[in-house]
Design an enzyme around this catalytic site. Sequence first.
Site, mmCIF file in Angstrom:
data_model
loop_
_atom_site.group_PDB
_atom_site.id
_atom_site.type_symbol
_atom_site.label_atom_id
_atom_site.label_comp_id
_atom_site.label_asym_id
_atom_site.label_seq_id
_atom_site.Cartn_x
_atom_site.Cartn_y
_atom_site.Cartn_z
ATOM 1 N N TYR A 151 12.716 -12.872 -38.152
ATOM 2 C CA TYR A 151 11.639 -13.045 -37.177
ATOM 3 C C TYR A 151 12.176 -13.583 -35.850
ATOM 4 O O TYR A 151 11.905 -13.024 -34.778
ATOM 5 C CB TYR A 151 10.587 -14.004 -37.737
ATOM 6 C CG TYR A 151 9.453 -14.288 -36.773
ATOM 7 C CD1 TYR A 151 8.424 -13.378 -36.611
ATOM 8 C CD2 TYR A 151 9.414 -15.473 -36.034
ATOM 9 C CE1 TYR A 151 7.379 -13.634 -35.727
ATOM 10 C CE2 TYR A 151 8.376 -15.738 -35.149
ATOM 11 C CZ TYR A 151 7.367 -14.817 -34.996
ATOM 12 O OH TYR A 151 6.348 -15.062 -34.124
ATOM 13 N N LYS A 155 12.347 -11.630 -32.150
ATOM 14 C CA LYS A 155 11.613 -12.124 -30.986
ATOM 15 C C LYS A 155 12.557 -12.460 -29.832
ATOM 16 O O LYS A 155 12.194 -12.292 -28.658
ATOM 17 C CB LYS A 155 10.765 -13.341 -31.368
ATOM 18 C CG LYS A 155 9.584 -13.003 -32.285
ATOM 19 C CD LYS A 155 8.578 -12.080 -31.602
ATOM 20 C CE LYS A 155 7.316 -11.905 -32.434
ATOM 21 N NZ LYS A 155 6.287 -11.084 -31.758
ATOM 22 N N THR A 186 -4.583 -18.389 -36.864
ATOM 23 C CA THR A 186 -4.868 -16.996 -37.182
ATOM 24 C C THR A 186 -4.487 -16.735 -38.640
ATOM 25 O O THR A 186 -3.802 -17.550 -39.271
ATOM 26 C CB THR A 186 -4.060 -16.030 -36.285
ATOM 27 O OG1 THR A 186 -2.676 -16.044 -36.702
ATOM 28 C CG2 THR A 186 -4.158 -16.408 -34.819
#
Length: 243
Positions: A151, A155, A186
Amino acid sequence: MSATDRVALVTGAARGQGAAIVRRLVTDGYRVTAADLLIDELESSTTEFGDQVLAVGLDVTSAEQWQAAVTATVERFGGLTALVNNAGVLHRASIAEETPAGFEAAWRVNCLGPFLGLQAALAALRAADGAAVVNTCSTGAVRPFPHHAAYGSSKWALRGFTQVAAAELGRDGIRVNAVFPGPVQTPMLDETTQVRLAERATLGRLGQPTEIADAVAFLLSDQASFITGAELLVDGGQCLQIG
Protein backbone atom coordinates in the site's frame (compact mmCIF):
# COMPACT_ATOMS: atom_id res chain seq x y z
CA MET A 1 -15.91 28.51 -16.28
CA SER A 2 -18.85 28.14 -13.92
CA ALA A 3 -19.36 24.91 -11.99
CA THR A 4 -22.51 24.21 -13.99
CA ASP A 5 -20.34 23.88 -17.12
CA ARG A 6 -18.14 21.31 -15.47
CA VAL A 7 -18.22 17.54 -15.75
CA ALA A 8 -16.33 15.26 -13.38
CA LEU A 9 -15.54 11.56 -13.41
CA VAL A 10 -15.05 10.16 -9.89
CA THR A 11 -13.80 6.63 -9.18
CA GLY A 12 -14.44 4.59 -6.06
CA ALA A 13 -17.73 6.47 -5.91
CA ALA A 14 -20.09 3.93 -4.34
CA ARG A 15 -19.30 4.66 -0.70
CA GLY A 16 -17.08 6.56 1.73
CA GLN A 17 -14.92 9.34 0.33
CA GLY A 18 -15.99 8.72 -3.24
CA ALA A 19 -19.69 9.03 -2.45
CA ALA A 20 -18.99 12.21 -0.48
CA ILE A 21 -17.02 13.67 -3.40
CA VAL A 22 -19.88 12.93 -5.80
CA ARG A 23 -22.38 14.59 -3.47
CA ARG A 24 -20.20 17.66 -2.97
CA LEU A 25 -19.59 18.14 -6.69
CA VAL A 26 -23.28 17.75 -7.52
CA THR A 27 -24.06 20.32 -4.83
CA ASP A 28 -21.56 22.64 -6.49
CA GLY A 29 -23.36 22.24 -9.81
CA TYR A 30 -21.19 19.66 -11.55
CA ARG A 31 -22.54 16.86 -13.65
CA VAL A 32 -20.78 13.71 -12.51
CA THR A 33 -19.96 10.26 -13.76
CA ALA A 34 -19.73 8.10 -10.65
CA ALA A 35 -17.70 4.95 -11.26
CA ASP A 36 -17.12 1.87 -9.15
CA LEU A 37 -16.93 -1.91 -9.28
CA LEU A 38 -19.85 -2.05 -6.83
CA ILE A 39 -22.41 -1.13 -9.47
CA ASP A 40 -25.54 -2.14 -7.53
CA GLU A 41 -24.50 -0.11 -4.50
CA LEU A 42 -23.42 2.73 -6.77
CA GLU A 43 -26.75 2.91 -8.57
CA SER A 44 -28.59 2.87 -5.26
CA SER A 45 -26.48 5.68 -3.78
CA THR A 46 -26.75 7.95 -6.84
CA THR A 47 -30.44 7.56 -7.72
CA GLU A 48 -31.38 10.71 -5.80
CA PHE A 49 -29.27 12.87 -8.11
CA GLY A 50 -31.31 12.09 -11.22
CA ASP A 51 -29.82 13.25 -14.51
CA GLN A 52 -26.95 15.01 -12.79
CA VAL A 53 -25.12 11.72 -12.19
CA LEU A 54 -24.28 8.84 -14.51
CA ALA A 55 -23.42 5.60 -12.70
CA VAL A 56 -20.98 3.33 -14.54
CA GLY A 57 -19.26 0.10 -13.60
CA LEU A 58 -15.49 0.45 -13.72
CA ASP A 59 -12.53 -1.76 -12.91
CA VAL A 60 -9.78 0.87 -12.78
CA THR A 61 -7.15 -1.70 -13.77
CA SER A 62 -8.81 -2.16 -17.18
CA ALA A 63 -7.81 0.23 -19.97
CA GLU A 64 -10.84 -0.86 -21.99
CA GLN A 65 -13.28 -0.11 -19.16
CA TRP A 66 -11.65 3.26 -18.59
CA GLN A 67 -12.11 4.19 -22.23
CA ALA A 68 -15.74 3.08 -22.10
CA ALA A 69 -16.34 5.22 -18.99
CA VAL A 70 -14.81 8.32 -20.58
CA THR A 71 -16.74 7.76 -23.82
CA ALA A 72 -20.01 7.35 -21.89
CA THR A 73 -19.27 10.56 -19.98
CA VAL A 74 -18.60 12.61 -23.09
CA GLU A 75 -21.65 11.19 -24.85
CA ARG A 76 -23.91 11.92 -21.87
CA PHE A 77 -22.59 15.31 -20.76
CA GLY A 78 -20.78 16.66 -23.82
CA GLY A 79 -17.28 16.71 -22.37
CA LEU A 80 -15.07 16.06 -19.35
CA THR A 81 -13.34 18.76 -17.32
CA ALA A 82 -12.33 17.00 -14.10
CA LEU A 83 -10.98 13.59 -13.14
CA VAL A 84 -10.88 12.38 -9.53
CA ASN A 85 -8.84 9.22 -9.11
CA ASN A 86 -10.26 8.21 -5.74
CA ALA A 87 -10.47 4.41 -6.02
CA GLY A 88 -7.97 2.57 -3.88
CA VAL A 89 -7.36 -0.55 -1.83
CA LEU A 90 -5.81 -0.79 1.64
CA HIS A 91 -3.69 -3.91 1.86
CA ARG A 92 -1.69 -4.82 4.97
CA ALA A 93 1.00 -7.48 5.30
CA SER A 94 4.50 -7.69 6.68
CA ILE A 95 7.32 -7.89 4.18
CA ALA A 96 7.99 -11.47 5.22
CA GLU A 97 4.36 -12.48 4.68
CA GLU A 98 3.57 -10.40 1.59
CA THR A 99 2.92 -12.27 -1.65
CA PRO A 100 3.74 -11.23 -5.20
CA ALA A 101 0.03 -11.36 -6.04
CA GLY A 102 -0.97 -9.18 -3.08
CA PHE A 103 1.77 -6.66 -3.76
CA GLU A 104 0.93 -6.39 -7.45
CA ALA A 105 -2.82 -6.13 -6.83
CA ALA A 106 -2.33 -3.08 -4.61
CA TRP A 107 -0.13 -1.41 -7.19
CA ARG A 108 -2.56 -2.14 -10.02
CA VAL A 109 -5.45 -0.39 -8.27
CA ASN A 110 -3.58 2.39 -6.47
CA CYS A 111 -1.09 3.42 -9.15
CA LEU A 112 -1.82 1.78 -12.49
CA GLY A 113 -5.51 2.73 -12.20
CA PRO A 114 -4.89 6.49 -12.02
CA PHE A 115 -2.40 6.26 -14.89
CA LEU A 116 -4.92 4.44 -17.08
CA GLY A 117 -7.60 6.93 -16.10
CA LEU A 118 -5.56 9.99 -16.98
CA GLN A 119 -4.46 8.41 -20.23
CA ALA A 120 -8.06 7.60 -21.21
CA ALA A 121 -9.32 11.06 -20.22
CA LEU A 122 -6.42 13.02 -21.68
CA ALA A 123 -7.96 14.01 -25.02
CA ALA A 124 -11.17 15.19 -23.37
CA LEU A 125 -9.28 17.11 -20.68
CA ARG A 126 -7.07 18.79 -23.28
CA ALA A 127 -10.19 19.94 -25.10
CA ALA A 128 -11.70 21.43 -21.93
CA ASP A 129 -11.22 24.84 -20.35
CA GLY A 130 -9.91 24.79 -16.80
CA ALA A 131 -9.30 21.03 -16.71
CA ALA A 132 -8.12 19.55 -13.43
CA VAL A 133 -7.17 16.18 -11.98
CA VAL A 134 -7.07 15.19 -8.32
CA ASN A 135 -5.44 11.96 -7.20
CA THR A 136 -6.24 10.50 -3.79
CA CYS A 137 -2.89 9.70 -2.25
CA SER A 138 -2.31 8.95 1.45
CA THR A 139 -0.26 9.88 4.49
CA GLY A 140 1.31 6.51 3.74
CA ALA A 141 3.15 8.36 0.98
CA VAL A 142 4.56 10.88 3.47
CA ARG A 143 5.74 8.63 6.27
CA PRO A 144 6.33 4.88 6.50
CA PHE A 145 3.85 2.61 8.27
CA PRO A 146 5.04 -0.93 9.09
CA HIS A 147 3.15 -3.79 7.41
CA HIS A 148 2.11 -1.53 4.54
CA ALA A 149 4.81 -2.34 1.97
CA ALA A 150 2.41 -2.78 -0.95
CA TYR A 151 0.00 0.00 0.00
CA GLY A 152 2.64 2.52 1.03
CA SER A 153 4.89 1.99 -1.96
CA SER A 154 1.96 2.18 -4.38
CA LYS A 155 0.89 5.50 -2.85
CA TRP A 156 4.46 6.81 -3.01
CA ALA A 157 4.39 5.89 -6.70
CA LEU A 158 1.08 7.74 -7.14
CA ARG A 159 2.63 10.77 -5.45
CA GLY A 160 5.45 10.71 -7.99
CA PHE A 161 3.08 10.15 -10.89
CA THR A 162 1.06 13.19 -9.79
CA GLN A 163 4.19 15.34 -9.91
CA VAL A 164 5.21 14.08 -13.35
CA ALA A 165 1.71 14.61 -14.74
CA ALA A 166 1.56 18.14 -13.33
CA ALA A 167 4.88 19.02 -14.94
CA GLU A 168 4.01 17.41 -18.26
CA LEU A 169 0.44 18.63 -18.69
CA GLY A 170 0.60 22.18 -17.37
CA ARG A 171 1.12 23.67 -20.82
CA ASP A 172 -1.99 21.79 -21.95
CA GLY A 173 -3.99 23.72 -19.36
CA ILE A 174 -4.46 20.68 -17.13
CA ARG A 175 -3.77 21.06 -13.42
CA VAL A 176 -2.87 17.90 -11.49
CA ASN A 177 -2.87 17.81 -7.69
CA ALA A 178 -3.17 15.27 -4.89
CA VAL A 179 -4.94 15.04 -1.55
CA PHE A 180 -3.34 13.05 1.22
CA PRO A 181 -6.06 11.81 3.59
CA GLY A 182 -5.15 10.57 7.02
CA PRO A 183 -7.44 8.17 8.89
CA VAL A 184 -11.00 8.74 7.72
CA GLN A 185 -14.19 7.16 9.02
CA THR A 186 -15.06 4.97 6.04
CA PRO A 187 -15.69 1.25 5.44
CA MET A 188 -12.02 0.92 4.44
CA LEU A 189 -11.13 0.89 8.16
CA ASP A 190 -12.70 -1.68 10.46
CA GLU A 191 -14.21 -0.53 13.76
CA THR A 192 -11.29 -1.69 15.88
CA THR A 193 -8.83 0.20 13.71
CA GLN A 194 -11.00 3.32 13.78
CA VAL A 195 -11.08 3.30 17.59
CA ARG A 196 -7.33 2.79 17.85
CA LEU A 197 -6.53 5.58 15.39
CA ALA A 198 -9.00 8.00 16.98
CA GLU A 199 -7.42 7.44 20.41
CA ARG A 200 -4.01 8.35 18.99
CA ALA A 201 -5.14 11.20 16.74
CA THR A 202 -3.70 14.69 17.21
CA LEU A 203 -7.18 16.22 16.99
CA GLY A 204 -8.78 13.39 18.94
CA ARG A 205 -10.95 12.09 16.11
CA LEU A 206 -10.98 10.60 12.64
CA GLY A 207 -11.64 12.64 9.54
CA GLN A 208 -15.03 12.61 7.85
CA PRO A 209 -15.50 11.78 4.15
CA THR A 210 -17.02 15.23 3.62
CA GLU A 211 -13.76 16.83 4.76
CA ILE A 212 -11.86 15.02 2.02
CA ALA A 213 -14.58 15.97 -0.46
CA ASP A 214 -14.18 19.64 0.50
CA ALA A 215 -10.45 19.47 -0.25
CA VAL A 216 -11.05 17.80 -3.61
CA ALA A 217 -13.69 20.36 -4.55
CA PHE A 218 -11.27 23.18 -3.73
CA LEU A 219 -8.48 21.73 -5.89
CA LEU A 220 -10.89 21.38 -8.82
CA SER A 221 -12.26 24.90 -8.43
CA ASP A 222 -11.32 28.25 -9.93
CA GLN A 223 -10.03 29.25 -6.49
CA ALA A 224 -7.17 26.80 -7.12
CA SER A 225 -6.50 27.91 -10.71
CA PHE A 226 -2.83 28.69 -9.94
CA ILE A 227 -2.22 25.45 -8.05
CA THR A 228 -0.70 22.41 -9.73
CA GLY A 229 1.62 19.72 -8.45
CA ALA A 230 0.40 20.45 -4.93
CA GLU A 231 0.12 17.94 -2.09
CA LEU A 232 -2.71 18.79 0.29
CA LEU A 233 -2.56 16.95 3.61
CA VAL A 234 -6.00 16.40 5.14
CA ASP A 235 -4.90 14.24 8.04
CA GLY A 236 -5.86 15.93 11.29
CA GLY A 237 -2.18 16.26 12.16
CA GLN A 238 -1.27 12.59 11.74
CA CYS A 239 2.02 13.45 10.03
CA LEU A 240 2.97 15.64 13.00
CA GLN A 241 3.23 12.58 15.23
CA ILE A 242 6.49 10.81 15.94
CA GLY A 243 6.51 7.04 16.06
